[in-house]
Design an enzyme around this catalytic site. Structure first.
Site, PDB file in Angstrom:
ATOM      1  N   LYS A 152       3.268 -56.047 -44.502  1.00 36.66           N
ATOM      2  CA  LYS A 152       2.601 -57.175 -43.846  1.00 36.66           C
ATOM      3  C   LYS A 152       2.110 -58.112 -44.920  1.00 36.66           C
ATOM      4  O   LYS A 152       1.652 -57.642 -45.958  1.00 36.66           O
ATOM      5  CB  LYS A 152       1.422 -56.687 -42.992  1.00 36.66           C
ATOM      6  CG  LYS A 152       1.807 -55.738 -41.867  1.00 36.66           C
ATOM      7  CD  LYS A 152       2.369 -56.447 -40.673  1.00 36.66           C
ATOM      8  CE  LYS A 152       2.887 -55.472 -39.631  1.00 36.66           C
ATOM      9  NZ  LYS A 152       3.396 -56.074 -38.418  1.00 36.66           N
ATOM     10  N   LYS A 178       9.580 -50.089 -42.880  1.00 39.33           N
ATOM     11  CA  LYS A 178      10.266 -50.712 -41.737  1.00 39.33           C
ATOM     12  C   LYS A 178      10.192 -52.224 -41.822  1.00 39.33           C
ATOM     13  O   LYS A 178       9.152 -52.780 -42.161  1.00 39.33           O
ATOM     14  CB  LYS A 178       9.610 -50.236 -40.436  1.00 39.33           C
ATOM     15  CG  LYS A 178      10.186 -50.866 -39.183  1.00 39.33           C
ATOM     16  CD  LYS A 178       9.384 -50.473 -37.954  1.00 39.33           C
ATOM     17  CE  LYS A 178       9.534 -51.449 -36.828  1.00 39.33           C
ATOM     18  NZ  LYS A 178       9.018 -52.801 -37.093  1.00 39.33           N
ATOM     19  N   ASP A 180       9.967 -55.918 -40.123  1.00 39.52           N
ATOM     20  CA  ASP A 180       9.354 -56.378 -38.883  1.00 39.52           C
ATOM     21  C   ASP A 180      10.435 -56.944 -37.968  1.00 39.52           C
ATOM     22  O   ASP A 180      11.541 -57.261 -38.411  1.00 39.52           O
ATOM     23  CB  ASP A 180       8.237 -57.391 -39.168  1.00 39.52           C
ATOM     24  CG  ASP A 180       6.969 -56.975 -38.437  1.00 39.52           C
ATOM     25  OD1 ASP A 180       7.091 -56.603 -37.254  1.00 39.52           O
ATOM     26  OD2 ASP A 180       5.890 -57.007 -39.037  1.00 39.52           O
ATOM     27  N   GLU A 181      10.087 -57.066 -36.688  1.00 39.02           N
ATOM     28  CA  GLU A 181      11.119 -57.428 -35.705  1.00 39.02           C
ATOM     29  C   GLU A 181      11.668 -58.838 -35.933  1.00 39.02           C
ATOM     30  O   GLU A 181      12.807 -59.119 -35.563  1.00 39.02           O
ATOM     31  CB  GLU A 181      10.586 -57.270 -34.272  1.00 39.02           C
ATOM     32  CG  GLU A 181       9.470 -58.215 -33.839  1.00 39.02           C
ATOM     33  CD  GLU A 181       8.105 -57.837 -34.424  1.00 39.02           C
ATOM     34  OE1 GLU A 181       7.993 -56.751 -35.023  1.00 39.02           O
ATOM     35  OE2 GLU A 181       7.166 -58.646 -34.285  1.00 39.02           O
ATOM     36  N   HIS A 270      13.550 -51.359 -31.922  1.00 35.45           N
ATOM     37  CA  HIS A 270      12.318 -52.112 -31.665  1.00 35.45           C
ATOM     38  C   HIS A 270      12.463 -52.762 -30.296  1.00 35.45           C
ATOM     39  O   HIS A 270      13.560 -53.140 -29.901  1.00 35.45           O
ATOM     40  CB  HIS A 270      12.113 -53.167 -32.759  1.00 35.45           C
ATOM     41  CG  HIS A 270      10.712 -53.714 -32.773  1.00 35.45           C
ATOM     42  ND1 HIS A 270      10.264 -54.597 -31.822  1.00 35.45           N
ATOM     43  CD2 HIS A 270       9.661 -53.492 -33.606  1.00 35.45           C
ATOM     44  CE1 HIS A 270       8.984 -54.889 -32.077  1.00 35.45           C
ATOM     45  NE2 HIS A 270       8.599 -54.228 -33.157  1.00 35.45           N
ATOM     46  N   LYS A 310      -3.290 -52.237 -30.588  1.00 36.43           N
ATOM     47  CA  LYS A 310      -3.519 -53.646 -30.245  1.00 36.43           C
ATOM     48  C   LYS A 310      -2.715 -54.135 -29.037  1.00 36.43           C
ATOM     49  O   LYS A 310      -2.936 -55.244 -28.568  1.00 36.43           O
ATOM     50  CB  LYS A 310      -3.193 -54.524 -31.463  1.00 36.43           C
ATOM     51  CG  LYS A 310      -1.691 -54.628 -31.781  1.00 36.43           C
ATOM     52  CD  LYS A 310      -1.408 -55.532 -32.975  1.00 36.43           C
ATOM     53  CE  LYS A 310       0.093 -55.630 -33.217  1.00 36.43           C
ATOM     54  NZ  LYS A 310       0.458 -56.336 -34.422  1.00 36.43           N
TER      55      LYS A 310
END
Ligand code: CAP
Ligand code: MG
Length: 430
Positions: A152, A178, A180-181, A270, A310
């Site tokens: 991130k 991983k 991110d999408e 995902h 979240k």
């Protein structure tokens, strides 16, 4: 003369045969439409019917019509003859049982909750190539959850920067890095560069730690590009590819399942965009239905939520999802789930992700147990001492859970966990 024939699709005395597909729907009829007529319309439009009676019908029609056979308040079960469905074509199944019916004016709301797939239908699908056991053997991880983190910010690192964060993640004790999408191949972080930079540091991390390390690199694109990227992954020693399965589409997942399987790649699925159709409890398609279709096609693992992080998703929903993916058989639960026997189809891992940090790890493990891919991302890289310490803190939280110790107790001898708890405590993000 009758204008329509919807009631021909309702038979409340009907018992489905063992090779029928059975769907469970929640429905709300519009004013002036009876429950029986409403469910007749659903059965009709999702199988053979049209809005009116017809002048000619071929002789096989009666055998192909779906039958709404059980109404319980706002819930209905509909049986579909096997002969309606093309062998091994999941896309065609969706065009029927998850197609036009959601837009019918006669219904205020309609939700596809579950489908029970008979052996005669499942036999034309391969399911996951590895299964949970195969992945555990491949990664040599046998007695704890598999652990991963997404660098991130989600997107913005160069390939080199991304790989450095990945290295720190592995060195902190994690198994997977991983993508991110929404990270695929951007001008500042090309897929090929990222795959190569990570592969180099994977080898280094494996040498130093003596552990197997891997990554979920996001190949999502048009199918031809996905194939090229999958080949590149296999060539540089990776054992997984990641696909955003909802946005990529069912057909492309079917194609890539076989392609990746031939290359020895597992598929990390995902589910970005799922909440557009599964969030409203009265309308759309349930997440468990998506998970079931994806296991049938053959992804290795798919995101299923955290219940405490979240993003939306209740504990009950998460538990059902875990069962749908992991169990060889599931038993019906009223208004929630239908019987399913997966036969020879292998299991798939649930993936819990979104807003997690060490303080929430015990809650997630209480729900899922250890047969799980656990992704902690912001909650690793946001650690006051950085990524490596954040990964360590997460591993320490897992150890505490496995040792039956509270996190506060464990933290007395685990400084990284102590620092994580000082920052986040047991906070549940929104
Ligand atoms: C998690 C994540 C995942 C979500 C998706 C993110 O990051 O990478 O995409 O988990 O939701 O970008 O939010 P954090 P789900 O751990 O930093 O939140 O798993 O429910 O499909
Ligand atoms: Mg993400």
């Amino acid at each position: 003369m009758a204008i329509d024939w919807y009631m021909d699709f309702v038979d409340l005395g009907f018992t489905p045969s063992t090779d029928n597909l059975v769907c469970l729907y929640y429905f709300e009829a519009e004013e002036g439409i009876s429950a029986e007529e409403a469910v007749g319309r659903i059965a009709s439009e999702s199988s053979t019917g049209t809005w009116t009676t017809l002048a000619t019908l071929p002789p096989r029609m009666k055998d192909l019509q779906a039958k709404a056979f059980a109404i319980d308040g706002n819930f209905v079960k509909i049986a579909y003859p096997l002969g309606l469905w093309e062998e091994g074509n999941a896309v065609q199944l969706l065009s029927g049982i998850a197609g036009n019916i959601f837009g019918m004016k006669a219904l205020k709301n309609l939700r596809l909750i579950d489908v029970s797939l008979p052996a005669a239908y499942l036999q034309h699908f391969k399911g996951p190539h590895f299964g949970m056991d195969g992945i555990r053997r491949m990664m040599d991880i046998h007695d704890r959850p598999l652990l991963g983190a997404v660098p991130k910010p989600k997107i913005g690192f160069s390939a080199e920067e991304h790989a450095q964060v990945g290295f720190e993640t592995w060195m902190g004790g994690f198994d997977f890095v991983k993508d991110d999408e929404n990270l695929t191949s951007t001008p500042f972080n090309r897929f090929e560069d990222r795959a190569a930079a990570l592969a180099k540091l994977r080898e280094k991390a494996e040498q130093i730690t003596g552990e197997k390390k891997s990554a979920f690199l996001n190949i999502t694109a048009d199918v031809e590009t996905m194939k090229r990227r999958a080949e590149l992954l296999a060539d540089s020693g990776w054992n997984y590819a990641m696909i955003d399965v909802v946005v990529a589409g069912t057909a492309s997942v079917m194609t890539m399942r076989d392609y990746c399987s031939d290359l020895g790649l597992a598929i990390h699925a995902h589910r970005a965009m799922h909440a557009a159709f599964d969030r409203n409890p009265y309308h759309g398609i349930s997440m468990q239905f998506l998970a079931k279709i994806m296991r049938m096609i053959g992804v290795t693992q798919i995101h299923t939520g955290t219940a405490v992080g979240k993003l939306v998703g209740t504990k009950k929903e998460v538990t059902i999802l875990a069962d749908v993916l992991r169990e060889q058989k599931t038993r019906a639960a009223e208004h929630l789930l239908l019987d399913q026997d997966w036969g020879r189809i292998k299991s798939a891992f649930p993936v819990s992700s979104g807003g997690l940090h060490p303080g929430l790890v015990p809650d997630v493990l209480d729900i899922y147990g250890i047969d799980l891919v656990l992704l902690v991302s912001g909650g690793v890289h946001g650690h006051p001492k950085g990524t490596r310490a954040g990964a360590r803190a997460t591993v320490q939280a897992i150890e505490a859970w496995q040792e039956g110790m509270s996190l506060d107790e464990k933290a007395k001898k685990a400084p990284e966990l102590q620092q994580a708890l000082e920052k986040w405590g047991y906070y549940r993000p929104k």
